[in-house]
Design an enzyme around this catalytic site. Structure first.
Site, PDB file in Angstrom:
ATOM      1  N   PRO A  11     -17.616 -74.796 111.479  1.00 25.63           N
ATOM      2  CA  PRO A  11     -16.887 -75.753 110.651  1.00 25.63           C
ATOM      3  C   PRO A  11     -16.209 -75.166 109.418  1.00 25.63           C
ATOM      4  O   PRO A  11     -16.762 -74.301 108.745  1.00 25.63           O
ATOM      5  CB  PRO A  11     -17.979 -76.744 110.220  1.00 25.63           C
ATOM      6  CG  PRO A  11     -19.267 -76.041 110.461  1.00 25.63           C
ATOM      7  CD  PRO A  11     -19.031 -75.104 111.595  1.00 25.63           C
ATOM      8  N   ASN A  12     -15.012 -75.674 109.203  1.00 29.79           N
ATOM      9  CA  ASN A  12     -14.162 -75.382 108.035  1.00 29.79           C
ATOM     10  C   ASN A  12     -13.437 -74.049 108.105  1.00 29.79           C
ATOM     11  O   ASN A  12     -12.555 -73.788 107.292  1.00 29.79           O
ATOM     12  CB  ASN A  12     -14.962 -75.498 106.719  1.00 29.79           C
ATOM     13  CG  ASN A  12     -15.522 -76.891 106.520  1.00 29.79           C
ATOM     14  OD1 ASN A  12     -14.776 -77.863 106.615  1.00 29.79           O
ATOM     15  ND2 ASN A  12     -16.815 -77.007 106.298  1.00 29.79           N
ATOM     16  N   ARG A  19      -8.438 -71.328 100.305  1.00 29.76           N
ATOM     17  CA  ARG A  19      -9.188 -71.471  99.042  1.00 29.76           C
ATOM     18  C   ARG A  19     -10.240 -70.363  98.934  1.00 29.76           C
ATOM     19  O   ARG A  19     -10.516 -69.671  99.908  1.00 29.76           O
ATOM     20  CB  ARG A  19      -9.843 -72.847  98.927  1.00 29.76           C
ATOM     21  CG  ARG A  19     -10.892 -73.112  99.971  1.00 29.76           C
ATOM     22  CD  ARG A  19     -11.608 -74.445  99.737  1.00 29.76           C
ATOM     23  NE  ARG A  19     -12.522 -74.737 100.823  1.00 29.76           N
ATOM     24  CZ  ARG A  19     -13.782 -74.319 100.888  1.00 29.76           C
ATOM     25  NH1 ARG A  19     -14.309 -73.573  99.947  1.00 29.76           N
ATOM     26  NH2 ARG A  19     -14.548 -74.625 101.921  1.00 29.76           N
ATOM     27  N   TYR A  24     -13.690 -65.231 100.347  1.00 33.52           N
ATOM     28  CA  TYR A  24     -13.332 -65.135 101.770  1.00 33.52           C
ATOM     29  C   TYR A  24     -12.062 -64.343 102.045  1.00 33.52           C
ATOM     30  O   TYR A  24     -11.706 -64.145 103.213  1.00 33.52           O
ATOM     31  CB  TYR A  24     -13.184 -66.547 102.355  1.00 33.52           C
ATOM     32  CG  TYR A  24     -14.458 -67.364 102.305  1.00 33.52           C
ATOM     33  CD1 TYR A  24     -15.517 -67.094 103.163  1.00 33.52           C
ATOM     34  CD2 TYR A  24     -14.613 -68.397 101.384  1.00 33.52           C
ATOM     35  CE1 TYR A  24     -16.693 -67.833 103.114  1.00 33.52           C
ATOM     36  CE2 TYR A  24     -15.779 -69.151 101.318  1.00 33.52           C
ATOM     37  CZ  TYR A  24     -16.813 -68.867 102.195  1.00 33.52           C
ATOM     38  OH  TYR A  24     -17.973 -69.588 102.146  1.00 33.52           O
ATOM     39  N   ASN A  73     -19.569 -66.918 114.185  1.00 26.55           N
ATOM     40  CA  ASN A  73     -19.658 -67.276 112.769  1.00 26.55           C
ATOM     41  C   ASN A  73     -19.926 -68.780 112.745  1.00 26.55           C
ATOM     42  O   ASN A  73     -18.994 -69.592 112.791  1.00 26.55           O
ATOM     43  CB  ASN A  73     -18.364 -66.949 112.020  1.00 26.55           C
ATOM     44  CG  ASN A  73     -18.495 -67.244 110.529  1.00 26.55           C
ATOM     45  OD1 ASN A  73     -19.441 -67.915 110.104  1.00 26.55           O
ATOM     46  ND2 ASN A  73     -17.558 -66.757 109.740  1.00 26.55           N
ATOM     47  N   ALA A  76     -21.705 -73.300 108.258  1.00 23.70           N
ATOM     48  CA  ALA A  76     -22.860 -74.039 107.719  1.00 23.70           C
ATOM     49  C   ALA A  76     -23.941 -74.308 108.770  1.00 23.70           C
ATOM     50  O   ALA A  76     -25.129 -74.447 108.423  1.00 23.70           O
ATOM     51  CB  ALA A  76     -22.389 -75.347 107.097  1.00 23.70           C
ATOM     52  N   GLU A  97     -24.160 -62.246 115.069  1.00 29.94           N
ATOM     53  CA  GLU A  97     -23.929 -63.270 114.034  1.00 29.94           C
ATOM     54  C   GLU A  97     -23.042 -62.636 112.964  1.00 29.94           C
ATOM     55  O   GLU A  97     -23.312 -61.527 112.511  1.00 29.94           O
ATOM     56  CB  GLU A  97     -25.280 -63.679 113.426  1.00 29.94           C
ATOM     57  CG  GLU A  97     -25.138 -64.650 112.259  1.00 29.94           C
ATOM     58  CD  GLU A  97     -26.488 -64.924 111.576  1.00 29.94           C
ATOM     59  OE1 GLU A  97     -27.550 -64.543 112.120  1.00 29.94           O
ATOM     60  OE2 GLU A  97     -26.456 -65.510 110.481  1.00 29.94           O
ATOM     61  N   HIS A  99     -20.735 -63.177 109.303  1.00 28.15           N
ATOM     62  CA  HIS A  99     -20.304 -63.929 108.123  1.00 28.15           C
ATOM     63  C   HIS A  99     -19.293 -63.090 107.361  1.00 28.15           C
ATOM     64  O   HIS A  99     -19.505 -61.879 107.163  1.00 28.15           O
ATOM     65  CB  HIS A  99     -21.491 -64.281 107.228  1.00 28.15           C
ATOM     66  CG  HIS A  99     -22.511 -65.099 107.940  1.00 28.15           C
ATOM     67  ND1 HIS A  99     -22.338 -66.450 108.169  1.00 28.15           N
ATOM     68  CD2 HIS A  99     -23.674 -64.761 108.539  1.00 28.15           C
ATOM     69  CE1 HIS A  99     -23.363 -66.906 108.856  1.00 28.15           C
ATOM     70  NE2 HIS A  99     -24.190 -65.902 109.098  1.00 28.15           N
ATOM     71  N   ARG A 106     -25.472 -64.847  97.784  1.00 26.82           N
ATOM     72  CA  ARG A 106     -25.028 -66.179  97.363  1.00 26.82           C
ATOM     73  C   ARG A 106     -26.227 -67.104  97.110  1.00 26.82           C
ATOM     74  O   ARG A 106     -27.366 -66.651  97.036  1.00 26.82           O
ATOM     75  CB  ARG A 106     -24.058 -66.718  98.416  1.00 26.82           C
ATOM     76  CG  ARG A 106     -22.869 -65.758  98.608  1.00 26.82           C
ATOM     77  CD  ARG A 106     -21.872 -66.253  99.597  1.00 26.82           C
ATOM     78  NE  ARG A 106     -21.264 -67.502  99.144  1.00 26.82           N
ATOM     79  CZ  ARG A 106     -20.504 -68.273  99.914  1.00 26.82           C
ATOM     80  NH1 ARG A 106     -20.262 -67.916 101.156  1.00 26.82           N
ATOM     81  NH2 ARG A 106     -19.986 -69.393  99.442  1.00 26.82           N
TER      82      ARG A 106
HETATM   83  O1  CA2 Z   1     -19.104 -66.092 105.008  1.00 24.36           O
HETATM   84  C1  CA2 Z   1     -18.983 -66.778 106.035  1.00 24.36           C
HETATM   85  O2  CA2 Z   1     -18.306 -66.428 106.996  1.00 24.36           O
HETATM   86  C2  CA2 Z   1     -19.674 -68.128 106.120  1.00 24.36           C
HETATM   87  O3  CA2 Z   1     -20.187 -68.292 107.441  1.00 24.36           O
HETATM   88  C3  CA2 Z   1     -18.635 -69.180 105.808  1.00 24.36           C
HETATM   89  C4  CA2 Z   1     -19.161 -70.603 105.693  1.00 24.36           C
HETATM   90  C5  CA2 Z   1     -20.410 -70.689 104.837  1.00 24.36           C
HETATM   91  O4  CA2 Z   1     -20.994 -71.979 105.025  1.00 24.36           O
HETATM   92  C6  CA2 Z   1     -21.390 -69.634 105.258  1.00 24.36           C
HETATM   93  O5  CA2 Z   1     -22.458 -69.693 104.480  1.00 24.36           O
HETATM   94  C7  CA2 Z   1     -20.824 -68.229 105.178  1.00 24.36           C
HETATM   95  C8  CA2 Z   1     -18.134 -71.526 105.065  1.00 24.36           C
HETATM   96  C9  CA2 Z   1     -16.848 -71.606 105.804  1.00 24.36           C
HETATM   97  C10 CA2 Z   1     -15.820 -72.180 104.901  1.00 24.36           C
HETATM   98  O6  CA2 Z   1     -14.596 -71.834 105.364  1.00 24.36           O
HETATM   99  C11 CA2 Z   1     -13.588 -71.643 104.476  1.00 24.36           C
HETATM  100  C12 CA2 Z   1     -12.616 -72.600 104.382  1.00 24.36           C
HETATM  101  C13 CA2 Z   1     -11.546 -72.403 103.520  1.00 24.36           C
HETATM  102  C14 CA2 Z   1     -11.452 -71.266 102.793  1.00 24.36           C
HETATM  103  C15 CA2 Z   1     -12.440 -70.314 102.899  1.00 24.36           C
HETATM  104  C16 CA2 Z   1     -13.510 -70.512 103.739  1.00 24.36           C
END
Ligand code: CA2
Length: 143
Positions: A11-12, A19, A24, A73, A76, A97, A99, A106
């Site tokens: 997700p996301n 952002r 990231y 990946n 969450a 896995e 990230h 973090r």
């Molecule tokens: O660092 C990673 O790849 C994570 O898996 C990214 C997840 C976070 O919940 C993990 O703890 C670590 C969050 C993804 C959010 O995606 C983004 C959306 C917009 C801009 C940047 C990241």
């Protein structure tokens, strides 16, 4: 023909590059897919993203039947999903896995991963380049 490597994104991550570039980076998910395809060469990959836990689990089931390895990946769902853990447990091949950020640097709620319990290896903190490292490592694991 060898079976594809599944590269699954949770997700996301479809919003990557929009952002928090200090965490990231600036690459979008389309950039990440290009990087994976270029690193994979003639090895087939299935590159996918979903915001749905159910869909992610369905794709793991598909990979059980049709994939040689899984790079995931789970975003969450890494920290929340026993259902994803159960699905990955059924996969007979290697699981990486991944990230983008170093989750251990973090907040504490990013420190306990269910997925790590079933992963062959974990990559965290290499930014988008972690995907290229994962493809290289996975090609070696599945050959
Ligand atoms: O660092 C990673 O790849 C994570 O898996 C990214 C997840 C976070 O919940 C993990 O703890 C670590 C969050 C993804 C959010 O995606 C983004 C959306 C917009 C801009 C940047 C990241």
């Amino acid at each position: 023909m060898s079976k594809p490597i599944y590269v699954l994104n949770g997700p996301n991550l479809n919003r990557l590059g929009t952002r928090e570039p200090h965490i990231y980076g600036n690459d979008t998910l389309a950039d990440v897919e290009r990087l994976c395809r270029s690193e994979a060469g003639n090895q087939a990959i299935e590159f996918r993203q979903t915001n749905s836990e159910t869909q992610l689990i369905e794709w793991v089931h598909e990979a059980i039947d049709a994939g040689s390895g899984i790079i995931i990946n789970p975003a969450a769902y890494t920290f929340t999903s026993l259902a994803l853990f159960d699905a990955l447990k059924m996969f007979p091949g290697p699981i990486i896995e991944l990230h983008i950020s170093n989750i251990h640097k973090r907040e504490a709620f990013y420190h306990h991963s269910y997925v790590s319990k079933v992963a062959t290896a974990v990559i965290a903190g290499l930014g988008a380049k972690g995907y290229a490292a994962a493809i290289r490592a996975m090609r070696d694991l599945v050959k």
